[in-house]
Design a protein around this motif. Structure first.
Motif, PDB file in Angstrom:
ATOM      1  N   GLY A  25       0.591  -1.503  -0.311  1.00 36.80           N
ATOM      2  CA  GLY A  25       0.053  -0.443   0.119  1.00 36.80           C
ATOM      3  C   GLY A  25       1.075   1.600  -0.339  1.00 36.80           C
ATOM      4  O   GLY A  25       1.725   1.134   0.124  1.00 36.80           O
ATOM      5  N   GLY A  26       0.054   2.351  -1.344  1.00 41.59           N
ATOM      6  CA  GLY A  26       1.020   3.479  -1.094  1.00 41.59           C
ATOM      7  C   GLY A  26       0.590   4.473  -0.707  1.00 41.59           C
ATOM      8  O   GLY A  26      -0.214   4.784  -0.753  1.00 41.59           O
ATOM      9  N   LEU A  27       1.171   6.189  -0.324  1.00 46.20           N
ATOM     10  CA  LEU A  27       0.199   6.929  -0.974  1.00 46.20           C
ATOM     11  C   LEU A  27       1.132   7.437  -2.236  1.00 46.20           C
ATOM     12  O   LEU A  27       2.058   7.596  -3.125  1.00 46.20           O
ATOM     13  CB  LEU A  27       1.222   7.808   0.610  1.00 46.20           C
ATOM     14  CG  LEU A  27       0.070   7.849   1.789  1.00 46.20           C
ATOM     15  CD1 LEU A  27       0.867   8.389   3.001  1.00 46.20           C
ATOM     16  CD2 LEU A  27      -1.308   7.735   2.149  1.00 46.20           C
ATOM     17  N   PRO A  28      -0.336   8.474  -2.402  1.00 44.78           N
ATOM     18  CA  PRO A  28       0.315   9.426  -4.049  1.00 44.78           C
ATOM     19  C   PRO A  28       1.559  10.392  -3.512  1.00 44.78           C
ATOM     20  O   PRO A  28       1.598  11.027  -1.836  1.00 44.78           O
ATOM     21  CB  PRO A  28      -0.639  10.438  -3.871  1.00 44.78           C
ATOM     22  CG  PRO A  28      -1.967  10.542  -2.921  1.00 44.78           C
ATOM     23  CD  PRO A  28      -1.325   9.060  -1.819  1.00 44.78           C
ATOM     24  N   GLU A  34      -1.604  10.158  -7.968  1.00 48.36           N
ATOM     25  CA  GLU A  34      -1.570   8.671  -7.696  1.00 48.36           C
ATOM     26  C   GLU A  34      -0.626   7.700  -7.329  1.00 48.36           C
ATOM     27  O   GLU A  34       0.762   8.237  -6.222  1.00 48.36           O
ATOM     28  CB  GLU A  34      -0.964   8.088  -9.299  1.00 48.36           C
ATOM     29  CG  GLU A  34      -2.039   8.609 -10.160  1.00 48.36           C
ATOM     30  CD  GLU A  34      -3.643   7.899 -10.938  1.00 48.36           C
ATOM     31  OE1 GLU A  34      -3.339   7.435  -9.657  1.00 48.36           O
ATOM     32  OE2 GLU A  34      -4.245   8.762 -10.892  1.00 48.36           O
ATOM     33  N   THR A 346       6.464   8.027   0.526  1.00 48.88           N
ATOM     34  CA  THR A 346       6.863   9.183   0.488  1.00 48.88           C
ATOM     35  C   THR A 346       6.690   9.501   1.846  1.00 48.88           C
ATOM     36  O   THR A 346       7.357   9.942   2.995  1.00 48.88           O
ATOM     37  CB  THR A 346       5.269  10.401   0.186  1.00 48.88           C
ATOM     38  OG1 THR A 346       4.324   9.391   0.623  1.00 48.88           O
ATOM     39  CG2 THR A 346       4.789  10.254  -0.928  1.00 48.88           C
TER      40      THR A 346
END
Lengths: 406, 406
Positions: A25-28, A34, A346
């Motif tokens: 899982g990530g973040l923009p 995106e 990030t």
């Protein structure tokens, strides 16, 4: 819930593959941008998502950032607030050291002591791993046994090491007070055992501290040891028994092999270096007939996130996408893609954000989610769930759970 | 879960503002119509929602309509099924009376007694608040002390009043049986204490009943008192300690200040009349540097719902929208908008419907919800959650929670 599952689980020829994309899982990078998953070019994942069920998974709870231990235990069906692994045991697991019943693993820090044994630096100036290995070698050569108990010492990293006291028949207790006062300017504390079996451990710990200071007396920086976090081997319900699954772990890194081993899975040998994607799939293929459940671990989606390298995490996701057809070719009855936590590049570390879950089986409904991304997973039919829901869902989709009640 | 949070919480300079729009959730006036939130013209809220995470929150549980107490406790992170405030204490809190350890607050009803002390009307014909104030004044003048214990009597509303027995060193117990038989045609019951400290309270209660009947013997309707709901001061884990937040409450009404005070927040003085929106923001501004967490309460979104005034509730939402830029200007690291329950103006009372939750932080994903409305909140990435999830999510988004496990 594990008791209910144990009662309902039944053996069947269907096969389940759970792929854990570590930290996927990530973040923009900017508001409404995106994520790594959404940025990746993933034609195979996209095709799979269109015919799968999606959802979001919180491994421990709202807002809680899971360590790898709790994250995996949750995916294996164990409530991570109830089933915990002590620091010492987790460190041992993380470096691939097996604990037997009655053994105690202890987490240690190298420290710098000044005159009068006063702690000057609780981390001995954060030595390099090489320096750690040298000192561990020196200690290991000098201390292999204390009072008839076998002692093993292992490098973890930097100032951290692990000592394992092997019970010789008589179990050792882990209810021992810290040697590390968590302060400088004071001497190390004397360990005390809070029950009879732990008193024996405390004596061993104190003897180790004295011997180590003697062995290291000519060292400039690393001349003392501090202990904190004692654990015996955690007793978890046996995964293959609870789920009635012949279960195999396919992973490259010691931590994940150790966690799978703690719950009773067979840990398969994976040749090759680092993440060894191709070798993992080959291992899966080689053992396909012998197991009902495969836990397949992919590491680099996490490491690239921890490095803060958005583009490289995207690339690792694309590499997995290229691998996917080979897994699908084996024809698992149920295939799950999930993470043990998010690791947004990030943030450069694990995070609390839910991970996307994908379940492919013959028994899914039409689903609004069309890609394996965080955003699409929000639309998925599986909703937002706890990690402990994953195993029951996989079992059900493999038609391996009987009806509850009449 | 509070224990886990207490272990993981860390201090940091980031600031959290939780705005509770009391009773903000609503219902449409006709099938598939718009709610109060959806009908309101809210350009500032809309812009905020587009770059925030949304979701829905159930404060107590599915189908459960929360009172203000449980609703707020849930938002503050306390499971409202476990952490309860007794009726007496909640009444005291609601009228701004502080309880100290050892005091007991008792909820009373004025009643009409016929000959032989037989209860004719358990609510004394529902007197007006003015009538209540007159009788409370009469009782207060006659009974300020019983058996050496200080006694205070306060108007709540209509037939309801509150008596506080102040412990003078020796604590009073709240485990006392009801005086109110919850039936007419029978006399009031004699209170009994179920332990030693509560026996003392029971004696005071029975003495109060006798004295009150004596003082009120010439009254036509209000000539008796009934007691039900005894409570000592609830002992909750301290909010600033658990979350490691210097915490402030900005509210105008006694109930909300009382609830914040019960969990250990500092209650800031807010000048001005009624909801005093502008004064609340000024208070926030004035204390910005001194706190890490602000609970800011807006009341009128609830009162207008309870009045059944759809248009006026819409207007109060629009007034908050006008206020929003001033809050955003302060630059909170995390801003949350939420309600303590829904109050649809079509129902004229609290309801069980989930309330929309909005969280603005630097660590959000793209979210499909584009307005702060009930309908859009259904698409939000935060899903449908319990109220107790809100604080952990705010803490996580403020980067104030350490990782759970290694």
């Amino acid at each position: 819930m594990l008791d209910v599952i144990r009662e309902l689980a039944k053996e069947s020829p269907s096969k389940i593959v759970m792929v854990v994309l570590d930290g996927v899982g990530g973040l923009p990078r900017e508001v409404n941008g995106e994520t790594e998953l959404a940025s990746a070019r993933t034609p195979n994942l996209d095709a799979l998502a269109r015919e799968s069920q999606l959802g979001q998974v919180e491994l421990v709870g709202a807002g809680i950032t899971p360590g790898s231990g709790p994250g995996h235990l949750s995916l294996f069906g164990y409530d991570p607030l109830h089933y915990t692994v002590g620091r010492g045991a987790l460190s041992a697991v993380g470096i691939g050291v097996k604990l037997a019943a009655g053994d105690v693993a202890v987490r240690g820090n190298f420290a710098t002591l000044a005159a009068g044994r006063v702690i000057e630096d609780r981390r001995a100036g954060r030595p390099s791993n090489e320096e750690n290995v040298r000192v561990v070698g020196k200690l290991g050569a000098a201390i292999s046994e204390l009072d008839g108990t076998k002692v093993e010492i292992y490098t973890e990293s930097e100032h951290r090491f692990v000592v394992v006291f092997r019970s010789a028949g008589t179990p050792l207790g882990a209810n021992v007070s810290d040697v590390d006062p968590q302060a400088t300017g004071v001497p190390p504390l004397t360990a005390r055992g809070n029950d009879n079996v732990s008193e024996r451990t405390a004596n061993l710990v104190n003897a180790f501290v004295a011997r180590a200071e003697d062995v290291l007396r000519d060292e400039a920086q690393i001349n003392g040891v501090l202990f904190r976090g004692y654990s015996d081997v955690p007793h978890f319900p046996n995964f293959p028994e609870v789920f009635r699954l012949r279960s195999a772990c396919i992973a490259s890194y010691p931590m994940y092999k150790g966690l799978a081993s703690l719950v009773g899975m067979d840990v398969l040998d994976v040749p090759g270096e680092e993440d060894a994607l191709q070798e993992k799939v080959q291992t899966l293929r080689d053992h396909w007939d012998r197991y009902d459940f495969f836990y397949l671990h992919i590491k680099k989606t996490d490491s690239t996130g921890e490095d803060g390298d958005f583009e490289e995490k995207v690339h690792k996701i694309e590499l997995f996408d290229e691998l996917l057809p080979q897994i699908l070719e084996l024809g698992p009855d149920v295939l799950a893609l999930v993470g043990d936590h998010s690791t947004p590049s990030t943030l450069l570390t694990h995070s609390w954000h839910p991970v996307p879950l994908l379940i492919k089986s013959d028994w899914g409904r039409k689903d609004l989610a069309v890609r394996y991304t965080e955003e699409e997973a929000q639309k998925g039919s599986l909703g937002l769930r706890r990690g402990t829901d994953v195993m029951p869902l996989l079992m059900a989709n493999a038609l391996k759970l009987q009806k509850y009640g009449a």
